[in-house]
Design a protein around this motif. Structure first.
Motif, mmCIF file in Angstrom:
data_model
loop_
_atom_site.group_PDB
_atom_site.id
_atom_site.type_symbol
_atom_site.label_atom_id
_atom_site.label_comp_id
_atom_site.label_asym_id
_atom_site.label_seq_id
_atom_site.Cartn_x
_atom_site.Cartn_y
_atom_site.Cartn_z
ATOM 1 N N THR A 1 13.215 1.308 15.837
ATOM 2 C CA THR A 1 12.490 0.924 14.620
ATOM 3 C C THR A 1 11.108 1.568 14.606
ATOM 4 O O THR A 1 10.564 1.939 15.651
ATOM 5 C CB THR A 1 12.331 -0.602 14.519
ATOM 6 N N ALA A 2 10.574 1.682 13.401
ATOM 7 C CA ALA A 2 9.196 2.138 13.192
ATOM 8 C C ALA A 2 8.586 1.247 12.120
ATOM 9 O O ALA A 2 9.181 1.040 11.062
ATOM 10 C CB ALA A 2 9.170 3.598 12.759
ATOM 11 N N GLY B 1 3.160 -6.323 12.827
ATOM 12 C CA GLY B 1 4.187 -6.895 11.967
ATOM 13 C C GLY B 1 3.898 -6.862 10.492
ATOM 14 O O GLY B 1 4.479 -7.643 9.731
ATOM 15 N N ARG B 2 3.027 -5.983 10.045
ATOM 16 C CA ARG B 2 2.703 -5.899 8.615
ATOM 17 C C ARG B 2 3.824 -5.208 7.837
ATOM 18 O O ARG B 2 4.529 -4.353 8.380
ATOM 19 C CB ARG B 2 1.396 -5.122 8.426
ATOM 20 N N PRO B 3 4.006 -5.548 6.572
ATOM 21 C CA PRO B 3 5.091 -4.930 5.792
ATOM 22 C C PRO B 3 4.814 -3.470 5.431
ATOM 23 O O PRO B 3 5.738 -2.717 5.151
ATOM 24 C CB PRO B 3 5.183 -5.807 4.538
ATOM 25 N N SER C 1 3.932 1.313 15.160
ATOM 26 C CA SER C 1 4.683 0.803 16.314
ATOM 27 C C SER C 1 6.092 1.379 16.312
ATOM 28 O O SER C 1 6.836 1.215 15.340
ATOM 29 C CB SER C 1 4.756 -0.730 16.278
ATOM 30 N N LEU C 2 6.462 2.043 17.415
ATOM 31 C CA LEU C 2 7.798 2.600 17.608
ATOM 32 C C LEU C 2 8.502 1.788 18.690
ATOM 33 O O LEU C 2 8.000 1.664 19.817
ATOM 34 C CB LEU C 2 7.718 4.071 18.031
ATOM 35 N N VAL D 1 7.692 4.550 6.531
ATOM 36 C CA VAL D 1 6.757 3.423 6.508
ATOM 37 C C VAL D 1 5.791 3.639 5.348
ATOM 38 O O VAL D 1 5.095 4.662 5.279
ATOM 39 C CB VAL D 1 5.976 3.326 7.831
ATOM 40 N N ASP D 2 5.754 2.691 4.416
ATOM 41 C CA ASP D 2 4.897 2.815 3.246
ATOM 42 C C ASP D 2 3.422 2.821 3.647
ATOM 43 O O ASP D 2 2.997 2.048 4.512
ATOM 44 C CB ASP D 2 5.150 1.677 2.263
#
Length: 306
Positions: free
Chosen positions: A63-64, A69-71, A88-89, A155-156
């Motif tokens: 995951t990236a 934990g922000r959206p 975070s990877l 990731v936005d």
């Protein structure tokens, strides 16, 4: 302002290089899967923590995501600054994972475009976004892309550029080509917002209006500080006239901007025709004077005899 941006970027790049090196060093140690390190700086931090293993019977999936934990990643600052955040990877698999990083829609910079994340480990990778000095205030969107094992995660990135919003437009360097009638001019965005200009053209000659084009939208947008030189066609300019051309540019929120130029048109055929008309008029005038003189001469002897 650009010097400050470059200085900030160098500092971020140096810190990120050390962070990536620290991640690789920890990955090589036997306790890498159980250790967690975190720095006090958000801009130059790299942490390695134990990641949960994938449930039995299911394939591991990396995951990236934005740190904490922000959206989505959110950055805010003025134009000309360097803004920093962390990605975070997470690699829950049993083997190291090589992730390639890139930016989309925003000037995102990484000290290392490729990061190797050890097995069952999370790596926090800092990145920087350089906000150029001509970036208009307001909301902007982009993305940070991570690619590994044939899959891409996006990731936005949401960027808010602070500062006053000012719409200002000018028209400069107006020139009339008397050979073709083409009008050349330059539009300049002197504000802090993106503009969609409209243009109206009017030309007045000796005997009245010779060109009248109402305002219409131009097929362009102007970023803050941008200059664009354009040419306006005038297929049927006057053959013989002295004109004043006036250009008026408008844009939403900006005051109308006007510039003008003087031009004299005198084509060869028109000059010849005008000269011929003047000669003809002069000839007619001379003939009339001579005829009037002869009439007076003929009437004078008649009066004497009487």
């Amino acid at each position: 302002m650009r010097t400050a941006a470059r200085t900030g970027f160098v500092a971020v790049a140096t810190a990120l290089a050390g962070a990536v090196a620290a991640s690789v060093a920890v990955a090589a140690a036997p306790s890498a899967a159980q250790a967690t390190s975190a720095s006090g700086s958000r801009a130059a931090a790299s942490s390695v923590a134990q990641a949960p293993a994938a449930p039995p019977g299911t394939p591991a999936s990396w995951t990236a995501a934005p740190a904490a934990g922000r959206p989505y990643a959110y950055l805010e600052g003025p134009a000309g600054s360097v803004l920093q955040d962390t990605l975070s990877l997470t690699n829950p698999g049993a083997r190291p994972l090589t992730v390639r990083l890139s930016g989309q829609g925003a000037p995102v910079s990484f000290a290392a475009r490729t990061v190797t994340v050890p097995a069952r480990t999370r790596a926090d990778v800092p990145f920087a976004v350089t906000v150029t000095s001509d970036t208009p205030p307001g909301e902007h969107r982009g993305a940070v892309r991570a690619t590994a094992a044939g899959r891409e995660v996006r990731v936005d990135l949401r960027l808010r550029v602070s500062g006053p919003r000012l719409a200002a437009l000018t028209v400069e360097d107006v020139h009339v080509d008397t050979a073709t009638g083409a009008l050349r001019y330059t539009l300049v965005n002197r504000g802090t917002t993106v503009l969609a200009p409209h243009l109206a053209v009017r030309a007045e000659g000796v005997l009245g209006t010779v060109l009248d084009r109402p305002g219409r939208p131009l097929p362009l947008t102007l970023r803050p500080g941008q200059r664009v030189t354009r040419t306006e066609a005038w297929p049927d300019p006057p053959a013989l006239d002295s004109v004043t051309v006036r250009l008026t540019a408008t844009a939403e929120g900006a005051a109308p901007a006007t510039a003008r130029a003087e031009a004299s048109f005198a084509s060869g055929p028109a000059v010849v025709a005008a000269a011929g008309a003047l000669l003809a008029a002069a000839g007619c005038g001379g003939y009339a004077v001579r005829r009037r003189g002869r009439s007076r001469t003929q009437r004078a002897p008649a009066g004497v005899n009487t």
